[in-house]
Design a protein around this motif. Structure first.
Motif, PDB file in Angstrom:
ATOM      1  N   ALA A  70      43.573  33.721  42.416  1.00  0.00           N
ATOM      2  CA  ALA A  70      43.123  32.337  42.512  1.00  0.00           C
ATOM      3  C   ALA A  70      42.865  31.785  41.117  1.00  0.00           C
ATOM      4  CB  ALA A  70      41.852  32.273  43.348  1.00  0.00           C
ATOM      5  N   PRO A  71      43.144  30.506  40.891  1.00  0.00           N
ATOM      6  CA  PRO A  71      43.007  29.943  39.549  1.00  0.00           C
ATOM      7  C   PRO A  71      41.570  29.752  39.104  1.00  0.00           C
ATOM      8  CG  PRO A  71      43.687  28.261  41.095  1.00  0.00           C
ATOM      9  CD  PRO A  71      43.712  29.565  41.843  1.00  0.00           C
ATOM     10  N   GLY A  72      40.685  29.300  39.993  1.00  0.00           N
ATOM     11  CA  GLY A  72      39.280  29.163  39.642  1.00  0.00           C
ATOM     12  C   GLY A  72      39.023  28.281  38.445  1.00  0.00           C
ATOM     13  N   ASN A  73      39.558  27.060  38.451  1.00  0.00           N
ATOM     14  CA  ASN A  73      39.371  26.130  37.344  1.00  0.00           C
ATOM     15  C   ASN A  73      37.889  25.781  37.203  1.00  0.00           C
ATOM     16  OD1 ASN A  73      39.135  23.267  36.211  1.00  0.00           O
ATOM     17  ND2 ASN A  73      41.268  23.756  35.763  1.00  0.00           N
ATOM     18  N   VAL A  74      37.315  26.115  36.054  1.00  0.00           N
ATOM     19  CA  VAL A  74      35.873  25.967  35.864  1.00  0.00           C
ATOM     20  C   VAL A  74      35.453  24.503  35.929  1.00  0.00           C
ATOM     21  CG1 VAL A  74      33.962  26.317  34.254  1.00  0.00           C
ATOM     22  CG2 VAL A  74      35.713  28.097  34.532  1.00  0.00           C
ATOM     23  N   ALA A  75      36.196  23.631  35.265  1.00  0.00           N
ATOM     24  CA  ALA A  75      35.829  22.213  35.256  1.00  0.00           C
ATOM     25  C   ALA A  75      35.929  21.617  36.658  1.00  0.00           C
ATOM     26  CB  ALA A  75      36.732  21.456  34.283  1.00  0.00           C
ATOM     27  N   ILE A  82      38.161  41.160  46.748  1.00  0.00           N
ATOM     28  CA  ILE A  82      37.551  39.866  46.462  1.00  0.00           C
ATOM     29  C   ILE A  82      36.971  39.853  45.051  1.00  0.00           C
ATOM     30  CG2 ILE A  82      35.633  38.332  47.063  1.00  0.00           C
ATOM     31  CD1 ILE A  82      37.856  38.050  49.036  1.00  0.00           C
ATOM     32  N   ALA A  83      36.241  40.912  44.696  1.00  0.00           N
ATOM     33  CA  ALA A  83      35.611  40.967  43.374  1.00  0.00           C
ATOM     34  C   ALA A  83      36.649  41.014  42.261  1.00  0.00           C
ATOM     35  CB  ALA A  83      34.695  42.182  43.285  1.00  0.00           C
ATOM     36  N   ALA A  84      37.723  41.760  42.476  1.00  0.00           N
ATOM     37  CA  ALA A  84      38.713  41.954  41.420  1.00  0.00           C
ATOM     38  C   ALA A  84      39.668  40.778  41.266  1.00  0.00           C
ATOM     39  CB  ALA A  84      39.517  43.229  41.703  1.00  0.00           C
ATOM     40  N   GLU A  85      39.959  40.078  42.376  1.00  0.00           N
ATOM     41  CA  GLU A  85      41.066  39.123  42.329  1.00  0.00           C
ATOM     42  C   GLU A  85      40.733  37.699  42.775  1.00  0.00           C
ATOM     43  OE1 GLU A  85      44.599  42.417  43.211  1.00  0.00           O
ATOM     44  OE2 GLU A  85      43.989  41.017  44.782  1.00  0.00           O
ATOM     45  N   GLU A  86      39.653  37.498  43.480  1.00  0.00           N
ATOM     46  CA  GLU A  86      39.431  36.186  44.092  1.00  0.00           C
ATOM     47  C   GLU A  86      38.096  35.538  43.744  1.00  0.00           C
ATOM     48  OE1 GLU A  86      41.929  34.983  45.692  1.00  0.00           O
ATOM     49  OE2 GLU A  86      43.110  36.772  46.079  1.00  0.00           O
ATOM     50  N   LEU A  87      37.209  36.243  43.083  1.00  0.00           N
ATOM     51  CA  LEU A  87      35.859  35.730  42.873  1.00  0.00           C
ATOM     52  C   LEU A  87      35.781  34.883  41.611  1.00  0.00           C
ATOM     53  CD1 LEU A  87      33.004  35.982  44.164  1.00  0.00           C
ATOM     54  CD2 LEU A  87      32.530  37.755  42.456  1.00  0.00           C
ATOM     55  N   PRO A  88      35.521  33.575  41.744  1.00  0.00           N
ATOM     56  CA  PRO A  88      35.370  32.737  40.550  1.00  0.00           C
ATOM     57  C   PRO A  88      34.132  33.153  39.755  1.00  0.00           C
ATOM     58  CG  PRO A  88      35.766  31.390  42.507  1.00  0.00           C
ATOM     59  CD  PRO A  88      35.456  32.786  42.982  1.00  0.00           C
TER      60      PRO A  88
END
Length: 375
Positions: free
Chosen positions: A22-27, A96-102
């Motif tokens: 997942a990209p998880g764009n911070v802004a 989830i922790a390794a690949e999907e958690l923002p």
């Protein structure tokens, strides 16, 4: 009753977080959190529990929180004044922790046989968070306007879906079966990291069906294919036609008229318009272009798009207001014809996202619209 536990993954999973799927764009995520806090403020509550795939993938900015495409999410998320708290089953937590958690989202686990949503609700200070179902309309409004990271990802996904259509339909023959065609589409969608949520095909013998699940029938002289592809939570929708002859005068006329119906709908999709007003225009457009007053009753007409195939489907009862940077997929149809693309309403007008420059087009009301492919 087992209580939620903070997940502490193995050292390798923590230090070698790995590339997030997942990209998880911070802004973008900061804006989304502010929008959700505003919903909580308006309701006078201090926490909100998100449980649907649509809400979770939007708020987490594209994290994959499913295993089965037909199943419930394998996570729930509590938003409160202190932060964001994701809860998942113990057997899902490592991935989830390794690949999907923002970043800045805590992770708690429950046993794989536990009650996920109840555990997540228990993280609220008073144990009684505001439930997603109570603010469905508010959450839908919060995700209407795409943010910069989302817009870029949506455009890329839509282009990939359109390219898959071109690749598959350009290689088809009259002997290709409907199952063969959709299996090729599925392979191309999966190969670009997306999930084929909907795959439809009708050959010449089944052209009366507007939601045609595939069969073993050869497609024959003409066929329609439909793909709804999801990646990072966003869903791109596209319909294309292929034919192996010049088409009858009646077919060519109907194709031009359904494109004119769509043009009227796109012209009505402007900032400030209400969806029920656009729905009224859809009905008039069918009449205006010779399809009869009952056509809108024979298939849904589409609506806003994004983190759901339609968010929501337009009807006379839906009064949501259109905003800039909102995506749509309208899909007017008639006997043997349909047109469908994923588009984005921008300050400079309607931008078609599901575009492949290899596909034949014709100008309709100032924009390029797809023709039937004739290999």
């Amino acid at each position: 009753m087992t209580t939620p536990t903070q997940f502490t993954p193995a050292l390798t999973a923590v230090t070698a977080r790995g590339p997030l799927t997942a990209p998880g764009n911070v802004a973008d995520r900061a804006v989304k959190r502010r929008r959700v806090l505003d919903i909580m403020d308006a309701a006078g509550r201090d926490s909100l529990l998100l449980t649907s795939n649509t809400a979770l993938t939007w708020y987490l900015d594209g994290s994959r929180v499913h295993i089965s495409l037909a199943g419930d999410p394998i996570a729930a998320l509590l938003v409160d004044r202190t932060g964001d708290h994701l809860v998942t089953f113990n057997n899902e937590a490592g991935r989830i922790a390794a690949e999907e958690l923002p970043e800045d989202v805590s992770l708690d686990t429950v046993p794989w046989h536990g009650q996920l949503q109840a555990f997540a609700a228990g993280l609220a200070l008073d144990g009684d968070p505001l439930l997603e179902a109570a603010v469905t309309a508010e959450l839908r409004a919060a995700r209407q306007q795409l943010l910069p990271g989302e817009t870029a990802r949506y455009a890329e996904l839509s282009a990939d879906a359109a390219a898959a259509m071109t690749d598959v339909l350009a290689a088809a023959t009259p002997e290709t079966t409907e199952f063969q065609l959709v299996s090729e589409l599925a392979a191309r969608i999966v190969s670009v990291g997306a999930e084929p949520l909907v795959l439809l095909c009708n050959g010449a013998s089944r052209s009366d069906f507007r939601h045609p699940l595939a069969t073993h029938s050869p497609i024959g002289r003409r066929a329609m294919a439909v793909v709804c592809a999801r990646r990072n939570g966003l869903v791109a929708n596209v319909t294309r036609w292929v034919a192996f002859d010049a088409g009858t005068p009646q077919e060519l006329d109907a194709e031009a008229r359904i494109a004119a119906v769509e043009a009227d709908i796109l012209r009505a999709t402007v900032p400030g318009a209400r969806l029920n007003e656009i729905f009224a225009e859809i009905k008039l457009a069918y009449l205006r272009h010779g399809f009869g007053e009952d056509q809108w009753t024979l298939h849904h007409q589409g609506g806003p798009a994004g983190y759901a195939g339609r968010d929501p489907r337009v009807t006379a009862d839906v009064t949501d207001t259109v905003v800039l940077n909102q995506p749509f997929t309208w899909n007017p149809s008639g006997p043997g014809v349909k047109i469908e693309d994923t588009v984005l309403l921008t300050e400079s007008g309607m931008r078609v996202l599901t575009v492949d420059e290899r596909w034949p087009t014709t100008p309709v009301d100032g924009r390029r619209r797809p023709l039937t492919l004739r290999p």
